[in-house]
Design a protein around this motif. Structure first.
Motif, PDB file in Angstrom:
ATOM      1  N   THR A   1       0.820  -1.219   0.000  1.00 47.01           N
ATOM      2  CA  THR A   1       0.000   0.000   0.000  1.00 47.01           C
ATOM      3  C   THR A   1       0.853   1.269   0.000  1.00 47.01           C
ATOM      4  O   THR A   1       0.305   2.372   0.016  1.00 47.01           O
ATOM      5  CB  THR A   1      -0.884   0.048   1.256  1.00 47.01           C
ATOM      6  N   GLU A   2       2.175   1.084   0.063  1.00 47.80           N
ATOM      7  CA  GLU A   2       3.119   2.210   0.122  1.00 47.80           C
ATOM      8  C   GLU A   2       2.946   3.034   1.405  1.00 47.80           C
ATOM      9  O   GLU A   2       3.244   4.221   1.432  1.00 47.80           O
ATOM     10  CB  GLU A   2       2.991   3.113  -1.119  1.00 47.80           C
ATOM     11  N   CYS A   3       2.452   2.385   2.474  1.00 46.95           N
ATOM     12  CA  CYS A   3       2.224   3.115   3.726  1.00 46.95           C
ATOM     13  C   CYS A   3       3.528   3.479   4.427  1.00 46.95           C
ATOM     14  O   CYS A   3       3.558   4.395   5.245  1.00 46.95           O
ATOM     15  CB  CYS A   3       1.354   2.282   4.662  1.00 46.95           C
TER      16      CYS A   3
ATOM     17  N   ARG B   1       5.251   1.905   6.728  1.00 46.87           N
ATOM     18  CA  ARG B   1       5.496   1.478   8.110  1.00 46.87           C
ATOM     19  C   ARG B   1       6.787   0.671   8.178  1.00 46.87           C
ATOM     20  O   ARG B   1       7.557   0.784   9.126  1.00 46.87           O
ATOM     21  CB  ARG B   1       4.329   0.630   8.612  1.00 46.87           C
ATOM     22  N   CYS B   2       7.021  -0.183   7.189  1.00 47.95           N
ATOM     23  CA  CYS B   2       8.236  -1.008   7.158  1.00 47.95           C
ATOM     24  C   CYS B   2       9.477  -0.119   7.096  1.00 47.95           C
ATOM     25  O   CYS B   2      10.430  -0.301   7.839  1.00 47.95           O
ATOM     26  CB  CYS B   2       8.197  -1.970   5.969  1.00 47.95           C
TER      27      CYS B   2
ATOM     28  N   LYS C   1      10.090  -0.924   1.697  1.00 40.92           N
ATOM     29  CA  LYS C   1       8.963  -0.447   0.881  1.00 40.92           C
ATOM     30  C   LYS C   1       9.417  -0.236  -0.571  1.00 40.92           C
ATOM     31  O   LYS C   1       8.735  -0.682  -1.502  1.00 40.92           O
ATOM     32  CB  LYS C   1       8.444   0.888   1.441  1.00 40.92           C
TER      33      LYS C   1
ATOM     34  N   ILE D   1       3.118  -8.660   4.195  1.00 41.52           N
ATOM     35  CA  ILE D   1       4.095  -8.875   3.110  1.00 41.52           C
ATOM     36  C   ILE D   1       5.353  -9.513   3.694  1.00 41.52           C
ATOM     37  O   ILE D   1       5.733  -9.237   4.830  1.00 41.52           O
ATOM     38  CB  ILE D   1       4.362  -7.531   2.398  1.00 41.52           C
TER      39      ILE D   1
ATOM     40  N   HIS E   1       8.874  -9.546   3.258  1.00 44.14           N
ATOM     41  CA  HIS E   1      10.055  -8.915   2.658  1.00 44.14           C
ATOM     42  C   HIS E   1      11.311  -9.752   2.818  1.00 44.14           C
ATOM     43  O   HIS E   1      12.128  -9.829   1.901  1.00 44.14           O
ATOM     44  CB  HIS E   1      10.348  -7.566   3.323  1.00 44.14           C
TER      45      HIS E   1
END
Ligand code: SF4
Ligand code: SF4
Length: 715
Positions: free
Chosen positions: A303-305, A307-308, A324, A395, A397
């Motif tokens: 979502t391109e938020c 947070r990661c 991200k 996700i 990663h």
């Protein structure tokens, strides 16, 4: 007005639905380009996890207020769908209401509740985005840095527009006499304020207009996202559901802990018969289509938020790695290359635009000028798992990063040169320090009791309760040896019988596996597995968070099932059972001292052991426990994981200094931890800070076991 509204609305809706269906088909075909992997075990548990994570928003609520706002927006999207159906009806009849439920007060109240809460929430989210925009020299540290702002704004203002239209239509319906104030408890007043006094004809025309605007906003959104298959901020509304359902752990745990073996056609490679493998078999991921279909679904769902990114230790110390951006780059590449991969003939491939052909030529990993993923970014990962822990849509990663490393090492032989020393030490001597295995028992010299060794003092592990897994650091690294000695001494005091393997022990293979060298990992793990079988190992205690994770979670991939416990868990149990008694020190170094605790990533995030070490520190009389701001799930890595311990940190600032600074700022006299690698990194950080005068000389780094021993020995 009515005819115009009907024609325009139906035309745009028809285009929207057609494009939407076509794009869903395209997304599914791109995801199907991925390699097979089975994620359908325990379907009931998976469905329960999905229900819990969506209805309870459990992942989002790690960021509590944002999680609450998102809940109302997400459930408004679902719950208010029927208002779109109503709007279509209103195009034909301004007095239209849904059959049966349209005038039922429960439906009407729920609609108004979801609309108002959705409105307040979306305004809240817009404000939060505006307050956190990347700005000035600190732009990089905004979680939205690198996200495509227009897409997020477009989605947010679409929601805002739709919600305002719903409220306007409710006000108009009231004025048209659709029901009493009881049925329009929160919208009657502005229906009267805005539309009171209008003729019925004028009210009906306004209904046609607002219904058309509502439909146009909704279907313009549908057309826009259909033309942008990589618009994750919009598509996650649909893809997050399967992404959560298909995540690695059916029980809802994060996709951390074990790394997955290298798979070919959905099956793990049989390293014992490696010669039977096809010559061109992809070991790891060298092309985007080498990722599994779940990997491609992950990229689609981001979502391109950010947070990661906001939690990543590499990104926060100015390195080029952002989890991200890794997801976004892989997604853009996958969808740009897809027409080439999906083409059914050479002729079709030749006729593709040059941009698609150029994308097909791009290396996956390499120089940032040409490659999809910057090699510096790939090797900057500490595998700390903060990204996976934070991601609201589950996700994975770390799996993606490790699979790309595997290809670089096993196929391309392209990796940081410092890793040569690590691989050599592991292959030749079975430890990363390249030390002679005969020195594995040196730590036990001088202890005031005998440490039993399997093969010398006991025949098999059936004669003792625990195998004490010492680990390479615990055997060869001077600071870690003190932990090993402390644990042995505490077990001896508590009367717990244990034995060690001595030179029968070999590195678990964790650093090789995280460095991408699956061959060396398998070689070491098979050797250890053999020893475990011969000696009858069952219950194992480990002082190293990496060994703990590998033995506990990864050796089952080789058919070895062990009951592994971390030393802080075992010591905590022994204290609770009264077998170890910490006492108030009178003149000891702990009296009146402040202790802080650093969570090792492989103990905390990868294995959810947060309480045992804290309880031990809490119970030490005379000492005060101080938590660091970043702790437990949001702890900050020391910089050693992912084989980074053996790589130079050439770019940005040092991760260990960042963490040590945080520890020192608590005012702690002792920085406690539960992993030899963390201990080395924090000790080095502390030495640097003491040298430049930014930390007191008296501050020390120690393992939890040493602090406990100091307290127990007073007794
Ligand atoms: S595992 Fe840690 S270092 Fe690697 S990308 Fe994720 S947050 Fe960054
Ligand atoms: S990977 Fe997850 S946490 Fe990171 S930006 Fe995407 S959705 Fe957000």
């Amino acid at each position: 007005m009515q005819i115009l509204a009907i024609v325009v609305s139906l035309a745009v809706a028809a285009v929207g639905i057609a494009l939407f269906g076509k794009t869903i088909g395209h997304i599914v075909s791109v995801i199907k380009l991925g390699q097979p992997v089975s994620r359908t075990d325990k379907p009931g548990q998976r469905s329960a996890t999905l229900a819990k994570e969506t209805l309870g928003h459990t992942r989002m609520l790690q960021w509590s207020h944002i999680g609450v706002l998102h809940w109302f927006v997400a459930f408004g999207f679902i719950g208010l769908f029927l208002t779109l159906v109503t709007a279509f009806g209103q195009l034909f009849n301004a007095h239209y209401a849904l059959p049966i439920i349209g005038h039922w007060f429960v439906f009407e109240w729920a609609t108004e509740f979801l609309t108002w809460t959705g409105l307040v929430s979306i305004v809240g989210l817009i404000v939060i985005r505006l307050l956190n925009l990347p700005k000035g020299h600190l732009a990089r540290y905004s979680r939205f840095f690198g996200s495509r702002a227009w897409q997020a704004y477009y989605v947010e203002y679409t929601i805002l527009g739709v919600l305002v239209c719903i409220l306007l239509l409710r006000g108009l319906e009231y004025e048209l006499g659709a029901g009493s104030k009881f049925h329009f408890p929160t919208t009657f007043f502005f229906g009267t304020a805005l539309f009171g006094g209008l003729s019925e004809q004028a009210l009906e025309n306004t209904v046609y207009l607002v219904a058309m605007i509502k439909i146009l906003i909704s279907f313009a959104w549908m057309i826009t996202i259909s033309l942008n298959a990589t618009m994750g901020v919009a598509w996650h509304r649909f893809t997050a559901w399967p992404n959560i359902w298909f995540k690695r752990k059916a029980d809802g745990g994060t996709s951390l802990g074990a790394l997955q073996p290298i798979m070919i056609k959905g099956e793990p490679i049989d390293f014992e018969n490696i010669e039977e493998l096809d010559e061109d078999a992809a070991l790891g991921v060298g092309k985007v289509e080498d990722f599994t279909w779940k990997g491609l679904l992950d990229f689609t769902t981001c979502t391109e938020c950010g947070r990661c990114q906001s939690q990543c230790p590499a990104w926060n110390t100015d390195k080029p790695l952002s989890p991200k951006l890794i997801m976004m780059n892989l997604r853009e590449h996958a969808y740009a290359k897809a027409p080439y991969l999906l083409a059914s003939s050479d002729d079709e491939r030749q006729s593709l635009p040059d941009l698609v052909k150029a994308e097909q030529e791009r290396p996956l990993v390499g120089s940032p000028d040409v490659a999809v993923i910057d090699e510096e970014a790939l090797w900057a990962c500490t595998s700390c798992g903060a990204c996976v822990q934070q991601c609201p849509v589950d996700i994975e990663h770390v799996d993606a990063i490790m699979d790309m490393r595997r290809y670089q090492v096993l196929i391309e032989s392209s990796f940081p040169s410092e890793l040569n020393g690590l691989f050599k030490g592991l292959e030749n001597k079975g430890n990363p320090w390249n030390m002679n295995p005969s020195g594995r028992m040196d730590w036990a010299k001088g202890l005031p009791f005998e440490v039993k060794q399997v093969g010398t003092d006991v025949e098999t592990l059936a004669e003792v309760e625990y195998l004490f897994w010492v680990g390479c650091a615990g055997a060869f690294e001077d600071r870690a040896k003190k932990t090993t000695q402390a644990v042995a001494e505490l077990l001896n005091i508590a009367g717990v019988s244990f034995a060690v393997l001595g030179d029968g022990e070999t590195c678990t293979g964790d650093p090789a596996r995280r460095a991408g060298n699956e061959f060396v990992f398998q070689q070491l793990a098979m050797q250890n597995a053999e020893v475990f079988k011969e000696t009858g190992a069952k219950k194992v205690v480990s002082t190293c968070a990496h060994c703990f994770n590998t033995l506990k979670n990864e050796y089952s991939q080789l058919g070895v099932e062990l009951d592994v416990i971390h030393h802080t868990q075992l010591l905590n149990r022994l204290v609770r059972e009264g077998k170890l008694t910490p006492v108030a020190p009178t003149d000891s170094a702990l009296n009146g001292q402040k202790i802080t605790y650093h969570d090792p990533c492989y103990l905390g995030r990868h294995n959810q052991v947060y309480d045992a070490p804290r309880e031990l520190l809490d119970i030490i009389p005379g000492a005060e426990f101080a938590e660091m701001p970043r702790n437990q799930t949001k702890s900050f890595c020391c910089g050693a994981g992912g084989a980074r311990m053996w790589m130079e940190e050439k770019v940005g600032t040092r991760i260990n200094l960042n963490r040590t600074t945080e520890a020192v700022e608590t005012g702690a006299d002792k920085i406690a931890t539960g992993c030899p690698f963390c201990r080395v990194m924090l000790s080095d950080g502390l030495t640097a800070k003491q040298a430049d005068g930014s930390a007191r000389e008296e501050v020390e780094v120690a393992d939890v076991a040493q602090l406990l021993l100091a307290s127990v020995k007073r007794g």
